[in-house]
Design an enzyme around this catalytic site. Structure first.
Site, PDB file in Angstrom:
ATOM      1  N   HIS A 136      37.404  29.436   5.364  1.00  0.00           N
ATOM      2  CA  HIS A 136      37.431  27.990   5.122  1.00  0.00           C
ATOM      3  C   HIS A 136      36.439  27.240   6.012  1.00  0.00           C
ATOM      4  CE1 HIS A 136      41.165  27.959   2.655  1.00  0.00           C
ATOM      5  NE2 HIS A 136      41.443  29.034   3.370  1.00  0.00           N
ATOM      6  N   CYS A 169      38.448  30.416  -0.793  1.00  0.00           N
ATOM      7  CA  CYS A 169      39.707  31.147  -0.717  1.00  0.00           C
ATOM      8  C   CYS A 169      40.315  31.291  -2.113  1.00  0.00           C
ATOM      9  CB  CYS A 169      40.650  30.460   0.274  1.00  0.00           C
ATOM     10  SG  CYS A 169      41.982  31.535   0.881  1.00  0.00           S
ATOM     11  N   GLU A 177      35.749  24.100   5.578  1.00  0.00           N
ATOM     12  CA  GLU A 177      36.262  22.734   5.672  1.00  0.00           C
ATOM     13  C   GLU A 177      37.238  22.540   6.825  1.00  0.00           C
ATOM     14  OE1 GLU A 177      39.358  24.770   3.031  1.00  0.00           O
ATOM     15  OE2 GLU A 177      37.219  24.942   3.472  1.00  0.00           O
TER      16      GLU A 177
END
Length: 228
Positions: free
Chosen positions: A203, A86, A205
């Site tokens: 994302h 990002c 994660e």
């Protein structure tokens, strides 16, 4: 694997990234303040998401000129792994470590939603635990994720196999509907020529544990740990 996460003023995804890395490696990553310049001993450097310097000027433009970036360039030159997610992807393009730029979303609105990414190749240190042309779920959370590059640069990325991921349907179809931010050729992530630097907008994660809804992002971190 020894990993470090760069913390710029305004970054807000460093803890999520730390959880993802620790879940896969069992080792807590080192937090690197943006004024530090010693990255010795690290295998992986991560530039996480957020709003570095409040996204003034252009997203990532000020962070790209932080003292730590010289050390990150040196890390890249000696073959170290770098992951930018990002805002981290935006910083990598602003620093010239990856080509192109991230523009305002085509809708001119901030996008916060799940998406699916199609894996364009599975022979890299980032995607070795995924299958080529299969999709995985990730999270979009950006206002400037519209990937842009000129035609020559896009053709080079395609020709050299440097497109990492594309926005797609769950079944892998790439359509205008699945390309919510308007990125050129539905590109969601790209590699450096040596395949050791990856920049991506969604994302991974955010989805590394079933308690988060699924663990589709975990194979990326598992692959990195295995490579290191």
């Amino acid at each position: 694997m020894k990993a470090g996460i760069v913390v710029f003023p305004g970054i807000n995804r460093e803890r999520d990234m730390a959880i993802a890395l620790e879940t896969s490696s069992g080792v807590k990553p080192r937090m690197i303040w943006h004024k530090e310049t010693d990255l010795s001993g690290l295998d992986l450097v991560v530039l996480p998401g957020g709003f570095s310097y409040g996204d003034y000027l252009r997203c990532g433009a000020m962070a790209a000129r932080s003292p730590v970036m010289g050390a990150i360039r040196a890390h890249a030159e000696r073959g170290g792994f770098i992951l930018g997610v990002c805002n981290g992807f935006q910083i990598l393009t602003e620093a010239g470590l990856l080509p192109g730029a991230l523009l305002r979303n085509a809708s001119l609105r901030f996008l916060s939603m799940d998406c699916h990414l199609r894996v364009e190749r599975s022979d890299t240190v980032f995607t070795a635990r995924y299958q080529k042309q299969r999709t995985f779920r990730a999270v979009m959370a950006h206002g400037d994720g519209n990937y842009f590059a000129d035609t020559a640069a896009l053709d080079r990325l395609e020709g050299e196999g440097l497109v990492a991921f594309r926005y797609a349907s769950e079944t892998g179809d790439v359509t205008p509907v699945t390309n919510r931010n308007g990125s050129a050729r539905s590109i969601a992530g790209i590699y450096s020529p040596n395949l050791r630097v990856l920049g991506m907008m969604p994302h991974p994660e955010d989805l590394v544990d079933p308690l988060m809804g699924c663990a589709d992002g975990k194979p990326l971190f598992d692959a990195l740990v295995g490579a290191a």
